[in-house]
Every structure is written in structure tokens, then in C-alpha cells.
Design an enzyme around this catalytic site. Structure first.
Site, PDB file in Angstrom:
ATOM      1  N   GLY A   8       1.084  -1.182  -0.018  1.00  0.00           N
ATOM      2  CA  GLY A   8       0.045   0.121  -0.034  1.00  0.00           C
ATOM      3  C   GLY A   8       0.914   1.240   0.076  1.00  0.00           C
ATOM      4  O   GLY A   8       0.558   2.058   0.693  1.00  0.00           O
ATOM      5  N   ARG A  11       0.194   5.839  -1.827  1.00  0.00           N
ATOM      6  CA  ARG A  11       0.018   7.076  -1.055  1.00  0.00           C
ATOM      7  C   ARG A  11       0.069   6.850   0.364  1.00  0.00           C
ATOM      8  O   ARG A  11       0.115   6.041   0.961  1.00  0.00           O
ATOM      9  CB  ARG A  11      -1.466   7.545  -1.401  1.00  0.00           C
ATOM     10  CG  ARG A  11      -2.764   6.691  -1.157  1.00  0.00           C
ATOM     11  CD  ARG A  11      -3.931   7.444  -1.482  1.00  0.00           C
ATOM     12  NE  ARG A  11      -5.065   6.491  -1.198  1.00  0.00           N
ATOM     13  CZ  ARG A  11      -5.393   5.238  -1.903  1.00  0.00           C
ATOM     14  NH1 ARG A  11      -5.110   5.052  -2.775  1.00  0.00           N
ATOM     15  NH2 ARG A  11      -6.424   4.616  -1.107  1.00  0.00           N
ATOM     16  N   SER A 138      -2.224   0.800  14.982  1.00  0.00           N
ATOM     17  CA  SER A 138      -2.686   1.997  15.059  1.00  0.00           C
ATOM     18  C   SER A 138      -3.057   2.176  16.590  1.00  0.00           C
ATOM     19  O   SER A 138      -3.184   1.105  17.173  1.00  0.00           O
ATOM     20  CB  SER A 138      -4.202   2.125  14.325  1.00  0.00           C
ATOM     21  OG  SER A 138      -5.022   3.147  14.787  1.00  0.00           O
ATOM     22  N   TYR A 151     -12.264  -1.827  13.182  1.00  0.00           N
ATOM     23  CA  TYR A 151     -10.734  -1.224  12.705  1.00  0.00           C
ATOM     24  C   TYR A 151      -9.997  -1.352  14.144  1.00  0.00           C
ATOM     25  O   TYR A 151      -8.891  -2.209  13.866  1.00  0.00           O
ATOM     26  CB  TYR A 151     -10.899   0.452  12.570  1.00  0.00           C
ATOM     27  CG  TYR A 151      -9.525   0.755  12.208  1.00  0.00           C
ATOM     28  CD1 TYR A 151      -9.115   0.500  10.948  1.00  0.00           C
ATOM     29  CD2 TYR A 151      -9.004   1.743  12.944  1.00  0.00           C
ATOM     30  CE1 TYR A 151      -7.657   1.027  10.567  1.00  0.00           C
ATOM     31  CE2 TYR A 151      -7.802   2.497  12.642  1.00  0.00           C
ATOM     32  CZ  TYR A 151      -7.252   1.885  11.509  1.00  0.00           C
ATOM     33  OH  TYR A 151      -5.902   2.564  11.269  1.00  0.00           O
TER      34      TYR A 151
END
Ligand code: NAP
Length: 243
Positions: A8, A11, A138, A151
Site C-alpha cells: 500500500g 499514497r 494504530s 478497525y
């Protein structure tokens, strides 16, 4: 030659990591699934900085494509030294409105995709008895934000997976760590409704979102010999959000 693969990387955080690792001297593979022009632009920047690498299209939720990608990289360069498992998505939905599609897409990419790439990379790293795997987690893996149950669950899985892989792979000379960013200014965060942006900014002690380059700095450190005795760690960088 040392080779880094960033999933990924067309960007956002992956892009910054690819550019940074190339500056650090790695021949860098810019993986993407749809955004070919953006991936090519990343490779152009790498080359204009004097680096080298290639772009590679593979959907990391597709095991066959992942296997082929790592086989092709190994054929091209003969080594895979660093994997940054980065490609991920966020689906902010409250439990009562949660769709099966969001649940499936998040787990397919944020969890299964990480397993597929880690396994394929580790199989190549075994041979050299050295390698580094860095998982993009995260702060949501440990810090509860309403609306992020899915998530958070995927990033909690990434944290557990990081620690167990670190234990399994240490004997093979492979270090496994994770970075747990807070809010980072990328398209993922741009997609938030303005009222959420204001609400989140108010809760961050540093009163700003982080940048993708700041995440890339931590990835660069984790990839380097500067942390050669460090494995199984999850480094939080969130401007103080989770304190
Ligand atoms: P982003 O700007 O949305 O970029 C996502 C990247 O993943 C793109 O390059 C996209 O490329 C690629 N991708 C999507 N699906 C893919 C697939 N199936 N196979 C291969 N590549 C795929 O995301 P970001 O904000 O940089 O986030 C990157 C990682 O950091 C994620 O794991 C995210 O959870 C984590 N993170 C982000 C933040 C934040 O605030 N931004 C905070 C904490 C953690 P294509 O367009 O080519 O598919």
C-alpha cells in the site's frame, strides 16, 4: 543490495515509508492494488532521489497474488530484507449499523493481508537468517474510539500477531515490530467529516495530526540496526492522544 517491500505504498503512510527506506539505501518495492499512476509517481521520486526499486501490483488480500509478488521480487533481486505491512482500510461504523461487508473488508485487508505477506516474506528471510517485519498498527489497537470497533479489533489483532511472530521468528534472525500511529494526515483522515476532525483535534495534547513522514521516521528506525535488539514491540506515536 538490501530490499524493502512496502505494501500500500501508492499514497499516504506507505508512500512516505517507501520514499524514506529508499533514501536509507534499500531497493524499494512500491506495492499497490489500484493506483498505478500514484505508484509510478512514488517510484519517480525514489529514482530522482538517487534510489532504485520497482512498482508491483498485487491485491494483498489475494493469497495467490501475494505469493507471486514475493516470488517475483525474490527472482528479481535475490533477497527480501524488510517488509512493511502497511496496506489497510478503516471503516468507522457503530455496532448497530455495522455491515457484514465492512467487517469482511477490514479483516481481509488489515488482518489476513498482513498474515499472507508476513508468511511469504518470512519464507524468503529464513534463508538469510535475517530480516525485519514492520506492521502498521494504530493507536486504535489499544485505545477505544466509539465507532471503531471493527478497525480496533483488526489493529488489536495486528498487535497480538506482532508479538507472537517476534517470538517465533527471533531464532531465525527476523525481528518483528509494529508502529501504532494516532491520527495522521492522509486521505484516510481527509475522509473524516469536519465535525469529527474538530472533535479529534481537541483530544490530542499536541493539538495537531501527525504526518506520514513522521511515521516513516519511526519505520526507518525499526528497520535499522539501531534497534537490532528490539523485537515484539508496538511503538505508539500519537501526539499524546492515548495518554
Ligand atoms: P491510505 O492513504 O488510504 O492508503 C492506503 C494504501 O493501501 C494505498 O496505497 C492503497 O493503494 C493501498 N491498498 C488498499 N487496498 C489494498 C490492497 N488490497 N492491496 C494492496 N494495497 C492496497 O491509508 P493510510 O492512511 O496511509 O494508512 C496506511 C496504514 O496506516 C493502514 O494500515 C492504516 O490502518 C494505518 N494507520 C493510518 C492512520 C491515519 O490516521 N492515516 C493512523 C493509524 C494507522 P491502492 O489505491 O493502489 O489500492
Amino acid at each position: 543490495m538490501k530490499v524493502a517491500v512496502v505494501t500500500g505504498a501508492s499514497r499516504g503512510i506507505g508512500r512516505a515509508c517507501a520514499i524514506r527506506l529508499a533514501k536509507d539505501g534499500y531497493t524499494t518495492v512500491v506495492n499497490y492494488s489500484r493506483s498505478i499512476e500514484q505508484a509510478e509517481a512514488v517510484l519517480d521520486i525514489i529514482k530522482s532521489n538517487g534510489g532504485d526499486g520497482m512498482i508491483y501490483r498485487a491485491d494483498v488480500t489475494n493469497l495467490d497474488e501475494v505469493k507471486t509478488m514475493f516470488r517475483d521480487i525474490d527472482k528479481a533481486y535475490g533477497t527480501i530484507d524488510v517488509l512493511v505491512n502497511n496496506a489497510g482500510i478503516v471503516k468507522d461504523e457503530y455496532l448497530l449499523a455495522l455491515s457484514k461487508d465492512s467487517l469482511d473488508k477490514c479483516f481481509e485487508l488489515n488482518v489476513k493481508g498482513y498474515f499472507y505477506c508476513a508468511q511469504a516474506a518470512a519464507l524468503k528471510m529464513f534463508r538469510k537468517k535475517s530480516g525485519v517485519i514492520i506492521n502498521m498498527s494504530s493507536v486504535s489497537g489499544t485505545f477505544a474510539l466509539a465507532g471503531q470497533s471493527v478497525y480496533s479489533a483488526t489493529k488489536g489483532a495486528v498487535n497480538s500477531f506482532t508479538r507472537v511472530l517476534a517470538k517465533e521468528l527471533a531464532v531465525k534472525g527476523i525481528r518483528v515490530n509494529a508502529v501504532a500511529p494516532g491520527f495522521i494526515a492522509t486521505e484516510m483522515v481527509d475522509a473524516l467529516p469536519p465535525e469529527k476532525v474538530t472533535e479529534y483535534l481537541a483530544t490530542i495534547p499536541m493539538k495537531r495530526f501527525g504526518t506520514a513522514d513522521e511515521v516513516a521516521n519511526v519505520v526507518s528506525f525499526l528497520a535499522s540496526d539501531a534497534c537490532s535488539y528490539m523485537t515484539g514491540q508496538i511503538l505508539t506515536m500519537d501526539g499524546g492522544l492515548s495518554l
